[in-house]
Design an enzyme around this catalytic site. Structure first.
Site, PDB file in Angstrom:
ATOM      1  CB  CYS A  68      -1.174   7.222   1.494  1.00 15.07           C
ATOM      2  SG  CYS A  68      -2.628   6.307   2.046  1.00 15.07           S
ATOM      3  CD  GLU A 112      -2.908  -1.141   0.117  1.00 12.22           C
ATOM      4  OE1 GLU A 112      -3.086  -0.055  -0.479  1.00 12.22           O
ATOM      5  OE2 GLU A 112      -3.512  -2.185  -0.175  1.00 12.22           O
TER       6      GLU A 112
END
Length: 456
Positions: free
Chosen positions: A244, A210
């Site tokens: 993110c 991720e």
């Protein structure tokens, strides 16, 4: 590092005992995880405040609250997810049954980052537990107080042979990756993700990565400008931009740029006050090196709002930068901070062409009401996930998989997708013994034409 090898060995032994294979055991551990979060909630708030200056509100909405919802969702559907999945078979398999079993991998390693140090350590673990694995969590050394608390929480709740937290720097992660693990789940930068994948490949250990990237926002001329600005400011400056999937930059249509910038400034003041450096609830930058990196970007373009910093407290106020181009340093890498560059456009096709030439981002956000233009962006731009007329909110739906594509990640999780990520899909054919179809065996010329008809 011998204690790490012993830990991995003990988890292998625990997994092979078969305890984690039962639905009732997994369900019990998920309830224990929820109770742990409840009991330590106050200490979690205190740790996040010390490490990142997160407010209790932000800690609840972006860390603890998400975990409660994820655990409840998993408990609700776990029995259904665990059921063997019956699938169809061709005519050549008459008399047999074909089934997919969801099998746990075994010992799993979760390497979590500093920006959401509780959320991104525990969320993958929920899936790993649900799927029947053991778990080793390696939290970030940059949020030391929270990492220490995670160790305390897990040690007080679970047998370390089942779930454990290992603190330390990058050398600890490197050592763990050399052990015989069965699955690695990493959240962090693309650069470190490449190293994790390289090391895991030496053991042929499967991975989920991720990562991140420069997640764009497009504000079209028919967008609800006030609402777009409100949602972009919220999505960008939550956690001081250290997210993110935070909007990394905005492409705004020339015709609406002026009112859009005015609305951005308004909501920056509304959410963080006229003096954000004095706002006790505004998140700080994680460490000095990251602060210096972000501060260097302040010389790019023109500051139209914000720009002030406090080096001693590691604070950079919400900042909007105009007159930015792709040649500026701030556009060469993911920002991961409270700086929002503004680019303008007149032709949507030009924006799409530019985005197609860049690395595939983790998220994309489009603001505009015309479905034809929405669909054009969705069809022609590849990205991990995103929103139409919103930011970040897709993360909060456990029915949507979350993950990147290409440079922004490999694999996905959340809800059922977390369970599937940490499960091997084991295919099994169960054949009848009541009869035996002869066509698959050699030596029968009579059946040759029949086989050709069946298998064409």
């Amino acid at each position: 590092m011998s204690h790490l090898r012993e830990l991995v060995s003990s988890q292998h032994a625990f997994f092979l005992s078969g305890k984690t294979l039962d639905y009732s055991y997994r369900r019990k551990q998920l309830f224990a995880l929820r109770e742990m979060l409840k009991n330590y909630e106050k200490k979690v708030y205190q740790a996040l405040k010390k490490d990142l200056n997160k407010s209790a509100y932000e800690a609840l909405t972006t860390e603890i609250g998400f975990l409660y919802q994820e655990i409840d969702h998993t408990i609700k559907y776990l029995k259904k997810w665990m059921k063997p999945e019956k699938v169809d078979a061709p005519a050549t398999h008459k008399g047999s049954r074909s089934v997919i079993y969801h099998e746990p991998y075994g010992v799993t390693l979760i390497i979590s980052p500093w920006n959401y140090p509780v959320h991104l350590a525990i969320a993958p673990a929920i899936g790993a537990i649900a799927a029947g694995n053991t778990v080793i969590i390696k939290p970030s050394e940059y949020t030391h107080t929270t990492s220490k608390l995670l160790h305390e929480m897990i040690a007080d709740t679970f047998d370390p042979a089942y779930i454990a937290v290992v603190e330390g720097g990058k050398e600890v992660s490197e050592q763990l990756l050399q052990e015989q693990l069965n699955y690695v789940f990493f959240t962090g930068s693309s650069a470190i993700g490449q190293k994790v994948m390289e090391q895991a490949s030496k053991q042929l250990t499967p991975v989920t990565l991720e990562l991140g990237g420069k997640s764009p926002v497009i504000v079209d001329q028919d967008a609800n400008i006030d609402l777009a600005a409100k949602r972009i400011v919220w999505g960008k400056f939550t956690n001081a931009g250290q997210t993110c999937v935070a909007p990394d930059y905005v492409y705004v249509h020339d015709k609406v740029k002026k009112p859009f910038l005015k609305a951005l400034k308004k909501y920056c003041k509304t959410f963080y006050g006229k003096t954000p450096l004095e706002n006790e609830d505004y998140t700080h930058i994680v460490h000095e090196k990251h602060f210096q990196r972000l501060a260097a970007f302040l010389s790019n373009g023109d500051i139209v709002y914000g720009g002030r910093t406090n080096k001693n407290k590691l604070i950079i106020e919400p900042t909007i930068l105009d007159q930015i181009s792709w040649e500026d340093p701030i556009m060469k890498e993911e920002i991961f901070g409270p700086l929002l560059p503004i680019l303008s456009f007149t032709n949507l096709d030009g924006v799409i062409h530019t985005l197609q030439s860049k690395d595939k981002p983790l998220a994309l956000y489009y603001f505009g009401d015309k479905k034809k233009r929405q669909n054009k962006v969705l069809k022609h731009v590849s990205f991990g996930g995103g929103c139409i007329n919103d930011t970040l909110y897709h993360l909060a739906n456990p029915h949507l998989p979350f993950g990147g594509v290409g440079n922004s990640g490999i694999g996905s999780y959340h809800g059922k997708y977390s369970f599937e990520t940490f499960s091997h899909r084991k295919s099994v054919l169960i054949q009848t013994t009541k009869f035996d179809l002869p066509f698959r065996y050699p030596g029968s010329k009579l059946l040759f034409s029949v086989i050709k008809q069946i298998m064409k």
